[in-house]
Structures are given as C-alpha cells and as structure tokens.
Design an enzyme around this catalytic site. Structure first.
Site, PDB file in Angstrom:
ATOM      1  N   ASP A  98     -26.524 -79.721 -36.932  1.00  0.00           N
ATOM      2  CA  ASP A  98     -27.065 -79.141 -35.705  1.00  0.00           C
ATOM      3  C   ASP A  98     -26.409 -77.774 -35.537  1.00  0.00           C
ATOM      4  O   ASP A  98     -25.183 -77.695 -35.366  1.00  0.00           O
ATOM      5  CB  ASP A  98     -26.695 -80.089 -34.543  1.00  0.00           C
ATOM      6  N   HIS A 149     -35.906 -66.398 -32.679  1.00  0.00           N
ATOM      7  CA  HIS A 149     -36.984 -66.217 -31.691  1.00  0.00           C
ATOM      8  C   HIS A 149     -37.413 -67.546 -31.049  1.00  0.00           C
ATOM      9  O   HIS A 149     -38.115 -67.551 -30.053  1.00  0.00           O
ATOM     10  CB  HIS A 149     -38.188 -65.472 -32.303  1.00  0.00           C
TER      11      HIS A 149
HETATM   12  C1  LIG Z   1     -39.482 -71.781 -37.127  1.00  0.00           C
HETATM   13  S1  LIG Z   1     -38.673 -72.816 -38.267  1.00  0.00           S
HETATM   14  C2  LIG Z   1     -38.186 -71.672 -39.518  1.00  0.00           C
HETATM   15  C3  LIG Z   1     -38.013 -72.324 -40.845  1.00  0.00           C
HETATM   16  C4  LIG Z   1     -37.634 -71.367 -41.987  1.00  0.00           C
HETATM   17  N1  LIG Z   1     -36.414 -70.633 -41.714  1.00  0.00           N
HETATM   18  C5  LIG Z   1     -38.765 -70.398 -42.268  1.00  0.00           C
HETATM   19  O1  LIG Z   1     -38.541 -69.186 -42.164  1.00  0.00           O
HETATM   20  O2  LIG Z   1     -39.871 -70.823 -42.598  1.00  0.00           O
HETATM   21  C6  LIG Z   1     -37.133 -73.181 -37.442  1.00  0.00           C
HETATM   22  C7  LIG Z   1     -36.248 -74.179 -38.178  1.00  0.00           C
HETATM   23  O3  LIG Z   1     -35.079 -74.452 -37.373  1.00  0.00           O
HETATM   24  C8  LIG Z   1     -34.757 -75.826 -37.533  1.00  0.00           C
HETATM   25  N2  LIG Z   1     -33.924 -76.292 -36.410  1.00  0.00           N
HETATM   26  C9  LIG Z   1     -34.312 -76.490 -35.129  1.00  0.00           C
HETATM   27  N3  LIG Z   1     -33.279 -76.951 -34.399  1.00  0.00           N
HETATM   28  C10 LIG Z   1     -32.220 -77.039 -35.237  1.00  0.00           C
HETATM   29  C11 LIG Z   1     -30.862 -77.430 -35.055  1.00  0.00           C
HETATM   30  N4  LIG Z   1     -30.405 -77.815 -33.856  1.00  0.00           N
HETATM   31  N5  LIG Z   1     -30.028 -77.384 -36.118  1.00  0.00           N
HETATM   32  C12 LIG Z   1     -30.485 -76.991 -37.351  1.00  0.00           C
HETATM   33  N6  LIG Z   1     -31.772 -76.587 -37.576  1.00  0.00           N
HETATM   34  C13 LIG Z   1     -32.625 -76.621 -36.529  1.00  0.00           C
HETATM   35  C14 LIG Z   1     -36.127 -76.484 -37.551  1.00  0.00           C
HETATM   36  O4  LIG Z   1     -36.092 -77.806 -38.047  1.00  0.00           O
HETATM   37  C15 LIG Z   1     -36.919 -75.519 -38.408  1.00  0.00           C
HETATM   38  O5  LIG Z   1     -36.879 -75.844 -39.775  1.00  0.00           O
END
Ligand SMILES: C[S@@+](CC[C@H](N)C(=O)[O-])C[C@H]1O[C@@H](n2cnc3c(N)ncnc32)[C@H](O)[C@@H]1O
Length: 360
Positions: A241, A260
């Site tokens: 996390d 974002h």
């Molecule tokens: C909009 S996606 C972007 C994915 C990738 N970086 C891309 O450019 O395609 C945001 C990512 O943040 C991850 N995420 C959300 N909350 C998170 C957390 N608390 N800890 C780690 N990752 C997290 C989501 O699972 C997701 O894969």
C-alpha cells in the site's frame, strides 16, 4: 486534420444559420446529446463492430445477424456515429471502417477498444449520474472510490487493468524514447498496474531491472498470469500500500498515471513514501497530464478524476509545489506529442520533512 475540423465547424454554423438556430444554441444542444454518442461508441466497442468490418464492408443486416442484435437499432446507432467520423456507409448500404473506427479494433496497434469498454461500462456509467452530488459536496466524498471497486471486484479489476494498458500503449513508446533509462539499474514502478510498462522497459534496456509495486489483488493476478515470458527474471513483483510504504532499492522511482488519482494530501503521502525509500542519489520520474489553459483532454480528465476518485490533474506549478512539500526538487518538465508530460525530480538537498532512510 485541423482543416477538416474547421471546414466541418463552418458547415455546421452555416446549417444552423439557414435553419434559424443560433450556433450557440446548437452547440449547447449538441453538447447535451454528447452522452448519446458516448453510449453508441461503447455499444459498438462492446459488440466488436470494428473487428467484424476488418475483413471488408458489411450491411447493417449482415452485421446484426453476426452479432445477434436488432438490425434496425444497430443501423441507427451506426448512423449516429458516422457524422463524427466513425464508420462510413456507402450508397449500397455497406458499412466500412474509417481510421477512427479502426482504433476500436482489438488488434489495432493503438487500439482503444478496452478503454472505451471500461469508460462506458454500465457500473461506471451509472456513477456519472451522481456528478451533481460531487459538485454539491466536493470530491472528498469520492476519494479512492474507483480503487475500492478495483480491489474488491475481479471483473472491474480486469476491465480497469486492460483499459489502462490500452490507454498507456500510446505513451509507452514516447517515454522510452524521451527518457534515458539505461543509466539506472533498478526502476521501481509505483502503482505499476499489470506491469506492461516494466515489461516494455526491460525488453528494451538489457541492463535494467524493474520492480512492479501495486495492491495485493493486482500483484496476485500478475503472479498467476506470468505475462513477462523470458524477461520474468528481471521483473520483481511487490505488493503493498503506497500510503504505508514503497519498496526500497530502486535508483529510479516511476509514478505513472497515479498522482492524478489522488487529492493533494494523498498524492503528497505517496511522494513522501517514495522519498523515504529512496537513496539521496535516486531520481523520481512522474508521468501525468499537465493542465494547460483550455485543452479539452486534461480538463475532462480532471473532472473524471474528481468524480471517480476525488483526484485532480495539475499544472506544472502545482506539481512543483507538491514535490517541494514532499522533499523533492523538480528538475525538468518535458511535454510529449501525447497529452502526457514527463516530470523529473531529485531528492532535495534539504528535505523539509524526512530523515533519509539510507543515511549513514
Ligand atoms: C491509473 S492506474 C495506473 C497504472 C500504471 N501505472 C499505468 O500507467 O498504466 C493506478 C494504479 O495504482 C494502483 N494503486 C491504487 N491504490 C494503491 C495503493 N494504495 N497502493 C499501491 N498501488 C495502488 C492501482 O491498483 C493501479 O494499478
């Protein structure tokens, strides 16, 4: 392209005047029916119409019987899309693909089919009915909402990851062309999703290893899918996390399409956790849209972030301030030919908030 748009707009204005409707009223009317077009686009993406037309033109009747849908309804949906450049119908009633509709084909190099299916999915569409409530009460109400769904619903998770991959493909190549990754030994992709960027990167840069860090359900799906082929020994998977901690050991921390998603307080927490994991010599690369005057794509994405996640798009100045608060110094901003920009930061000499984890 720009000229064609200008000609179309001019024709539209002339038609409005001839019909005694003022162009501004007509523009308002058109905008109010925008969701209809967006639904039509979703329907054809979901049905895979562009894929069906790949091997040649078909009539609506032929398409409808292949897709087991109502021919009259399908014809009307297709004809609602043709004035905006999706599909073309010839005099004998055959529909064919256009460059725009080809982007809805599954195997098109820049395919956005998965993105359109995700953006128009019924669960997401229903949520857009509540935008007025977000505006009345503010985005805090929605903070992290989409990721709650992604984390708890496997179907939404796989749709979301496929959509991110489809959207990101266009920018992946630009990033590796514009940014020299060859200087780094380990890149930690924070919120790296299904690892598609890490995979592209290690294939292109033989000396680079990558860590994909994401929430446990996403990492566990990746472990099961093993999608990296021969590159798998150069990609580590780490679950966790990013509001608690981020893996140590990278000399470049990549945060792509992630900041974002979050309001400033949360975005700052992610940056601070990266900062804590980083050696003073490590670098940070953020890839996100930059808000810029009146550009439609970042402005509409800004509202999508507000409503789906309580997040926001930012200007370069806003990023600079956020970086400073988290102990980074913005060193360069590079715009690309896509709506995305590359922001590079280094660990600030005098971090205002943190004792570096690696001191001594
Ligand atoms: C909009 S996606 C972007 C994915 C990738 N970086 C891309 O450019 O395609 C945001 C990512 O943040 C991850 N995420 C959300 N909350 C998170 C957390 N608390 N800890 C780690 N990752 C997290 C989501 O699972 C997701 O894969």
């Amino acid at each position: 392209m720009f000229n064609r748009l200008r000609q179309r707009l001019f024709r539209f204005m002339v038609q409005c005047l001839l019909r005694g409707v003022s162009p501004s009223e007509a523009t308002v009317f058109l905008a109010s029916t925008g969701p209809v077009l967006s639904r039509c686009l979703y329907v054809v993406a979901e049905l895979g119409v562009a894929d069906r037309l790949k091997s040649g033109p078909l009539t609506a009747q032929q398409l409808a019987s292949a897709l087991c849908v109502d021919p009259d309804a399908l014809t009307r949906v297709l004809l609602a899309l043709t004035p905006t450049g999706y599909f073309r119908r010839d005099r004998s009633g055959f529909f064919r693909n256009t460059p725009q509709s080809r982007a809805l084909m599954t195997d098109h190099p820049g395919s956005l089919r998965e993105w359109v299916r995700y953006a128009g999915a019924p669960w997401q569409w229903k949520h857009w009915g509540d935008l007025l409530e977000t505006v009345e009460k503010g985005g805090e109400l929605r903070c992290g909402l989409l990721f709650d769904w992604v984390e708890t619903n496997p179907e939404i998770r796989s749709q979301f990851n496929a959509a991110m991959q489809s959207k990101a493909k266009q920018i992946d190549e630009r990033i590796v062309e514009l940014f020299d990754f060859s200087h780094f030994r380990r890149v930690v992709d924070v919120g790296g999703g299904n690892g598609h960027f890490a995979h592209q990167l290690v294939k292109r840069e033989p000396g680079v290893k990558a860590t994909v860090f994401d929430i446990p359900p996403t990492i566990s799906s990746l472990r099961k899918a093993c999608p990296f082929g021969p590159s798998h020994d150069r990609i580590d998977l780490a679950e966790g996390d990013f509001f608690k901690s981020v893996p140590e050991g990278g000399d470049l921390y990549l945060i792509r399409h992630v900041l974002h998603n979050w309001p400033d307080s949360q975005a700052r927490m992610i940056l601070e956790n990266c900062r804590k994991a980083m050696k003073p010599s490590a670098s940070l690369l953020v890839v996100d849209m930059l808000l810029n005057q009146n550009e439609l794509a970042p402005r509409s994405m800004d509202v999508a972030m507000l409503h789906l996640l309580g997040g926001r798009e930012r200007t370069a100045e806003q990023f600079k301030a956020l970086f400073q608060q988290a102990g980074f110094e913005l060193t360069s901003v590079q715009r690309t030919s896509t709506p995305m920009s590359l922001l590079v930061a280094s660990v600030a000499a005098q971090s205002p908030i943190l004792v570096p984890a690696h001191s001594g």
